[in-house]
Scaffold this motif. Structure first.
Motif, PDB file in Angstrom:
ATOM      1  N   ASP A 200       6.364   0.169   8.606  1.00  0.00           N
ATOM      2  CA  ASP A 200       7.471   0.768   7.768  1.00  0.00           C
ATOM      3  C   ASP A 200       7.819  -0.128   6.707  1.00  0.00           C
ATOM      4  OD1 ASP A 200       7.552   3.242   9.358  1.00  0.00           O
ATOM      5  OD2 ASP A 200       9.218   2.739  10.452  1.00  0.00           O
ATOM      6  N   ASN A 201       7.895  -1.511   7.089  1.00  0.00           N
ATOM      7  CA  ASN A 201       8.074  -2.310   5.922  1.00  0.00           C
ATOM      8  C   ASN A 201       7.277  -2.580   4.897  1.00  0.00           C
ATOM      9  OD1 ASN A 201      10.542  -3.126   6.651  1.00  0.00           O
ATOM     10  ND2 ASN A 201       9.852  -4.676   8.268  1.00  0.00           N
ATOM     11  N   ILE A 202       5.874  -2.405   5.241  1.00  0.00           N
ATOM     12  CA  ILE A 202       4.785  -2.739   4.072  1.00  0.00           C
ATOM     13  C   ILE A 202       4.596  -1.454   3.314  1.00  0.00           C
ATOM     14  CG2 ILE A 202       2.564  -2.167   5.442  1.00  0.00           C
ATOM     15  CD1 ILE A 202       1.275  -4.640   3.923  1.00  0.00           C
ATOM     16  N   LYS A 203       4.708  -0.359   3.895  1.00  0.00           N
ATOM     17  CA  LYS A 203       4.671   0.975   3.163  1.00  0.00           C
ATOM     18  C   LYS A 203       5.954   1.032   2.329  1.00  0.00           C
ATOM     19  CE  LYS A 203       2.150   3.714   6.719  1.00  0.00           C
ATOM     20  NZ  LYS A 203       2.170   4.725   7.493  1.00  0.00           N
TER      21      LYS A 203
ATOM     22  N   VAL B 121      -3.973  -9.541  12.004  1.00  0.00           N
ATOM     23  CA  VAL B 121      -3.559  -9.711  10.654  1.00  0.00           C
ATOM     24  C   VAL B 121      -4.596  -8.949   9.626  1.00  0.00           C
ATOM     25  CG1 VAL B 121      -3.080 -11.015   8.454  1.00  0.00           C
ATOM     26  CG2 VAL B 121      -2.396 -11.866  10.699  1.00  0.00           C
ATOM     27  N   LEU B 122      -5.695  -8.972   9.923  1.00  0.00           N
ATOM     28  CA  LEU B 122      -6.656  -8.421   8.803  1.00  0.00           C
ATOM     29  C   LEU B 122      -6.803  -6.891   9.064  1.00  0.00           C
ATOM     30  CD1 LEU B 122      -9.728 -11.224   8.748  1.00  0.00           C
ATOM     31  CD2 LEU B 122      -7.732 -10.624   7.078  1.00  0.00           C
ATOM     32  N   ASP B 123      -6.879  -6.692  10.590  1.00  0.00           N
ATOM     33  CA  ASP B 123      -7.036  -5.270  10.921  1.00  0.00           C
ATOM     34  C   ASP B 123      -5.825  -4.399  10.238  1.00  0.00           C
ATOM     35  OD1 ASP B 123      -9.295  -5.889  12.234  1.00  0.00           O
ATOM     36  OD2 ASP B 123      -8.554  -6.023  14.456  1.00  0.00           O
ATOM     37  N   ASN B 124      -4.650  -5.106  10.520  1.00  0.00           N
ATOM     38  CA  ASN B 124      -3.271  -4.197  10.117  1.00  0.00           C
ATOM     39  C   ASN B 124      -3.213  -4.292   8.547  1.00  0.00           C
ATOM     40  OD1 ASN B 124      -1.453  -3.457  12.470  1.00  0.00           O
ATOM     41  ND2 ASN B 124      -2.642  -5.423  13.111  1.00  0.00           N
ATOM     42  N   ILE B 125      -3.582  -5.476   7.651  1.00  0.00           N
ATOM     43  CA  ILE B 125      -3.173  -5.306   6.340  1.00  0.00           C
ATOM     44  C   ILE B 125      -4.462  -4.609   5.579  1.00  0.00           C
ATOM     45  CG2 ILE B 125      -1.849  -7.396   6.471  1.00  0.00           C
ATOM     46  CD1 ILE B 125      -4.241  -9.026   5.048  1.00  0.00           C
ATOM     47  N   GLU B 126      -5.603  -4.229   6.016  1.00  0.00           N
ATOM     48  CA  GLU B 126      -6.857  -3.800   5.393  1.00  0.00           C
ATOM     49  C   GLU B 126      -6.451  -2.458   4.427  1.00  0.00           C
ATOM     50  OE1 GLU B 126     -10.291  -1.439   4.248  1.00  0.00           O
ATOM     51  OE2 GLU B 126      -8.621  -0.908   5.819  1.00  0.00           O
ATOM     52  N   PRO B 127      -5.646  -1.771   4.795  1.00  0.00           N
ATOM     53  CA  PRO B 127      -5.069  -0.253   3.798  1.00  0.00           C
ATOM     54  C   PRO B 127      -4.245  -0.660   2.726  1.00  0.00           C
ATOM     55  CG  PRO B 127      -4.594  -0.077   6.180  1.00  0.00           C
ATOM     56  CD  PRO B 127      -4.796  -1.396   6.201  1.00  0.00           C
ATOM     57  N   TYR B 128      -3.760  -1.719   2.712  1.00  0.00           N
ATOM     58  CA  TYR B 128      -2.762  -2.195   1.674  1.00  0.00           C
ATOM     59  C   TYR B 128      -3.179  -3.169   0.626  1.00  0.00           C
ATOM     60  CZ  TYR B 128      -0.134  -0.179   5.613  1.00  0.00           C
ATOM     61  OH  TYR B 128       0.432   0.821   6.439  1.00  0.00           O
TER      62      TYR B 128
ATOM     63  N   GLY C  74       7.519  -0.768  -5.503  1.00  0.00           N
ATOM     64  CA  GLY C  74       6.708  -1.474  -6.530  1.00  0.00           C
ATOM     65  C   GLY C  74       7.154  -2.734  -6.196  1.00  0.00           C
ATOM     66  N   ILE C  75       7.496  -3.371  -4.985  1.00  0.00           N
ATOM     67  CA  ILE C  75       7.491  -4.883  -4.512  1.00  0.00           C
ATOM     68  C   ILE C  75       6.185  -5.357  -4.196  1.00  0.00           C
ATOM     69  CG2 ILE C  75       8.763  -6.341  -3.036  1.00  0.00           C
ATOM     70  CD1 ILE C  75      11.033  -4.019  -2.814  1.00  0.00           C
ATOM     71  N   ASP C  76       5.756  -6.293  -4.730  1.00  0.00           N
ATOM     72  CA  ASP C  76       4.556  -7.062  -4.261  1.00  0.00           C
ATOM     73  C   ASP C  76       4.744  -7.778  -3.135  1.00  0.00           C
ATOM     74  OD1 ASP C  76       3.540  -6.708  -6.822  1.00  0.00           O
ATOM     75  OD2 ASP C  76       4.252  -8.376  -7.592  1.00  0.00           O
ATOM     76  N   VAL C  77       3.822  -7.668  -2.217  1.00  0.00           N
ATOM     77  CA  VAL C  77       3.869  -8.243  -0.921  1.00  0.00           C
ATOM     78  C   VAL C  77       2.796  -9.162  -0.398  1.00  0.00           C
ATOM     79  CG1 VAL C  77       4.844  -5.973   0.295  1.00  0.00           C
ATOM     80  CG2 VAL C  77       2.306  -6.420   0.200  1.00  0.00           C
ATOM     81  N   GLY C  78       3.346 -10.018   0.464  1.00  0.00           N
ATOM     82  CA  GLY C  78       2.504 -11.105   1.238  1.00  0.00           C
ATOM     83  C   GLY C  78       2.717 -10.636   2.635  1.00  0.00           C
TER      84      GLY C  78
END
Length: 362
Positions: A211-214, A244-251, A220-224
């Protein structure tokens, strides 16, 4: 009879010759004695003149403030004692004034050792020399002030310094209204992907990560992203990064991928027996794999993390996210992100949230 007279005359002549020789010899001895006496008198007079000259010179030196070696040694010892007393009194006065002004014990001790980093942990104080071999951030004590919005702003003279405002969030912030967060002027957000348990070492994905990364990226907020590590070794560091890699792959991840290194401060923490080498090995494995995967690696920690848990110079090859609450920053080395508060407020988030500034362009 003539022979007898002649013998008598010869004996008289011999005696006269002996007498003359004796007189001459005695005269020579007397002359030598007189010469030696004269020489002694001259030498004695010369010594007296030299003695008088030395005496007069010593009197002159004494009048000009010079001292004998014994007197000089005594004066040096007295000066040392006076300096020790003066230094002790000065330190006592400084400590007293700082404590009376409300400064804590740690802050007071730190002010007395400006060339070292002083870290308090488990009732002890540790002292680390500040190294020139690591790049320093170069900011002065007055370069950052808190603005009306609660964020730090740079007021120094370096026109190349540009500050962006950010937050870092996890499930503890609950449901976030990311549109309001964006409207509040937040430029970036670090979002927790997950964590490893401090006791059993169980790997968990943060309940609010998706929910947070979406919500952040859609507004328009840049994320790390970051992962709270409790890895003991290389294998566990790889496990954490894989989550980490598995979860951030779509973003789209513009800001760094961060390993969070902190002391669990628990008697049962699985990391209690780790050495600095162990921590540094975990960081290197995690960050090097982040870089190989095409992301920017970063290490998060506080002053204790970069002194007691790790040696700052051994993780200097990665981005640095320093956590220190208050100003001025008590950390001499370069950093990219500064978490300066854990009690911030931002529209769209209920309760407290960590506030950050970033001085590096990503």
């Amino acid at each position: 009879m003539n022979n007898t007279s002649q013998d008598s005359r010869e004996r008289i002549g011999v005696r006269n010759t002996h007498n003359i020789i004796s007189i001459i010899f005695l005269s020579l001895v007397a002359l030598l004695a007189l010469s030696f006496s004269i020489m002694l008198l001259i030498k004695n007079a010369s010594l007296k003149r030299e003695e008088e000259a030395v005496r007069m010179e010593l009197e002159a030196l004494n009048n000009e403030g010079y001292y004998t070696l014994t007197e000089a040694d005594r004066l040096v010892e007295e000066a040392k004692k006076e300096a020790e007393i003066e230094t002790t009194n000065s330190i006592k006065s400084k400590i007293q004034s700082k404590l009376e002004a409300g400064e804590g014990t740690t802050a007071t001790i730190r002010s007395l050792f400006p060339e070292q980093m002083v870290v308090a942990s488990s009732g002890k104080y540790y002292f680390f020399p500040i190294l020139d071999s690591i790049a320093h951030h170069g900011f002065g004590d007055e370069d950052f002030v808190v603005g009306d919005d609660g964020f730090l702003k740079y007021v120094g003279n370096d026109t190349n310094v540009h500050v962006k405002k950010g937050i870092d969030v996890s499930r503890f912030q609950g449901k976030i209204n990311w549109k309001k967060v964006a409207d509040a002027g937040i430029d970036f957000a670090f979002i927790r992907v997950g964590l490893r348990g401090t006791k059993e070492g169980t790997l968990l994905v943060d309940d609010c990560f998706s929910d947070n990364i979406k919500g952040a990226t859609e507004n328009g907020i840049d994320v790390g992203v970051y992962f709270y590590s409790q890895a003991l070794n290389e294998e566990e560091a790889k496990e954490e990064l894989q989550i980490v890699l598995d979860n951030i792959e779509p973003y789209s991840i513009k800001y760094p991928v961060v390993i969070d290194i902190e002391s669990a401060d628990s008697d049962t923490a699985r990391t209690n027996n780790m050495t600095s080498d162990d921590y540094e090995n975990v960081v290197r494995v995690f960050c090097d794999m982040v870089r190989s995967a095409g992301y920017k690696p970063m290490v998060y920690g506080n002053v204790k993390s970069f002194t007691l848990l790790m040696d700052a110079k051994d993780v200097d090859d990665y981005g640095i996210w320093i956590a220190y609450y208050g100003t001025p920053l008590y950390y001499p080395y370069h950093f990219d992100v500064w978490q300066f508060s854990s009690t911030g407020t931002v529209d769209g988030i209920e309760g407290n949230v960590d506030l950050d500034i970033c001085i590096t362009e990503y």
